[in-house]
Motif scaffolding. Structure first.
Motif, PDB file in Angstrom:
ATOM      1  N   GLU A  49      45.793  36.109  32.939  1.00  0.00           N
ATOM      2  CA  GLU A  49      45.045  36.736  31.859  1.00  0.00           C
ATOM      3  C   GLU A  49      45.044  35.865  30.606  1.00  0.00           C
ATOM      4  O   GLU A  49      45.970  35.074  30.378  1.00  0.00           O
ATOM      5  CB  GLU A  49      45.650  38.092  31.478  1.00  0.00           C
ATOM      6  CG  GLU A  49      45.737  39.117  32.586  1.00  0.00           C
ATOM      7  CD  GLU A  49      47.087  39.110  33.256  1.00  0.00           C
ATOM      8  OE1 GLU A  49      47.479  40.138  33.837  1.00  0.00           O
ATOM      9  OE2 GLU A  49      47.768  38.062  33.207  1.00  0.00           O
ATOM     10  N   CYS A  75      40.457  37.230  33.079  1.00  0.00           N
ATOM     11  CA  CYS A  75      41.457  37.093  34.135  1.00  0.00           C
ATOM     12  C   CYS A  75      40.921  36.100  35.159  1.00  0.00           C
ATOM     13  O   CYS A  75      39.911  36.389  35.825  1.00  0.00           O
ATOM     14  CB  CYS A  75      41.749  38.436  34.770  1.00  0.00           C
ATOM     15  SG  CYS A  75      42.923  38.378  36.152  1.00  0.00           S
ATOM     16  N   TRP A  81      42.118  46.585  35.501  1.00  0.00           N
ATOM     17  CA  TRP A  81      42.830  46.298  34.264  1.00  0.00           C
ATOM     18  C   TRP A  81      43.746  47.477  33.961  1.00  0.00           C
ATOM     19  O   TRP A  81      43.325  48.637  34.060  1.00  0.00           O
ATOM     20  CB  TRP A  81      41.867  46.088  33.103  1.00  0.00           C
ATOM     21  CG  TRP A  81      41.138  44.791  33.146  1.00  0.00           C
ATOM     22  CD1 TRP A  81      39.886  44.547  33.655  1.00  0.00           C
ATOM     23  CD2 TRP A  81      41.607  43.533  32.655  1.00  0.00           C
ATOM     24  NE1 TRP A  81      39.564  43.228  33.509  1.00  0.00           N
ATOM     25  CE2 TRP A  81      40.599  42.583  32.892  1.00  0.00           C
ATOM     26  CE3 TRP A  81      42.779  43.112  32.024  1.00  0.00           C
ATOM     27  CZ2 TRP A  81      40.720  41.243  32.532  1.00  0.00           C
ATOM     28  CZ3 TRP A  81      42.908  41.777  31.666  1.00  0.00           C
ATOM     29  CH2 TRP A  81      41.893  40.861  31.915  1.00  0.00           C
ATOM     30  N   CYS A 103      45.745  42.320  34.485  1.00  0.00           N
ATOM     31  CA  CYS A 103      44.814  42.500  35.590  1.00  0.00           C
ATOM     32  C   CYS A 103      45.627  42.523  36.885  1.00  0.00           C
ATOM     33  O   CYS A 103      46.729  41.947  36.956  1.00  0.00           O
ATOM     34  CB  CYS A 103      43.731  41.426  35.631  1.00  0.00           C
ATOM     35  SG  CYS A 103      44.298  39.744  35.872  1.00  0.00           S
ATOM     36  N   GLY A 110      48.984  39.844  37.087  1.00  0.00           N
ATOM     37  CA  GLY A 110      49.117  38.717  36.189  1.00  0.00           C
ATOM     38  C   GLY A 110      50.299  38.905  35.267  1.00  0.00           C
ATOM     39  O   GLY A 110      51.022  39.907  35.337  1.00  0.00           O
TER      40      GLY A 110
END
Length: 122
Positions: A6, A22, A36, A96, A113
């Protein structure tokens, strides 16, 4: 190997906008659900916007509906979260995430992430 990175977080005043990005690799959007999520200090991670079927329409949390827009760019392997009319309550770490098993609750998805911080001041 699935990777999610991200970027785009920052500090803004209420009413401002940010676009989170992302960068994804190691999977195809048609096979995965994407989403998200955000987590504020002392609170549970919550779903912000998800696409449950590859290429399907996004579903939004009520708290962000009509302010946030989730999009995908298949050619660039990127997903985005455009955030408008930001409020102090949107302050959180934003992540994400993806999984092939879209029946799982989002908080249990397999790949995440590292997150990007969004801070909205009044």
């Amino acid at each position: 190997q699935v990777q999610l990175v991200e970027s785009g977080g920052g500090s803004v005043q209420a009413g401002g906008s940010l676009r989170l990005s992302c960068a994804t690799s190691g999977f195809t959007y048609s096979s995965n659900c994407m989403g998200w999520f955000r987590q504020a200090p002392g609170k549970e991670r919550e779903e912000v916007a998800v696409i449950y079927v590859g290429g399907g329409k996004p579903y939004y949390a009520d708290s962000v509906k009509d302010r946030f827009t989730f999009s995908q760019d298949n050619a660039k392997n990127m997903v985005y979260l455009q955030m408008n009319s930001l409020k102090p309550g949107d302050t959180a770490m934003y992540y994400c995430a993806t999984d092939t098993n879209c029946r799982r609750p989002g908080r249990n998805w397999s790949y995440w992430g590292q997150g990007t911080q969004v801070t909205v001041s009044s």
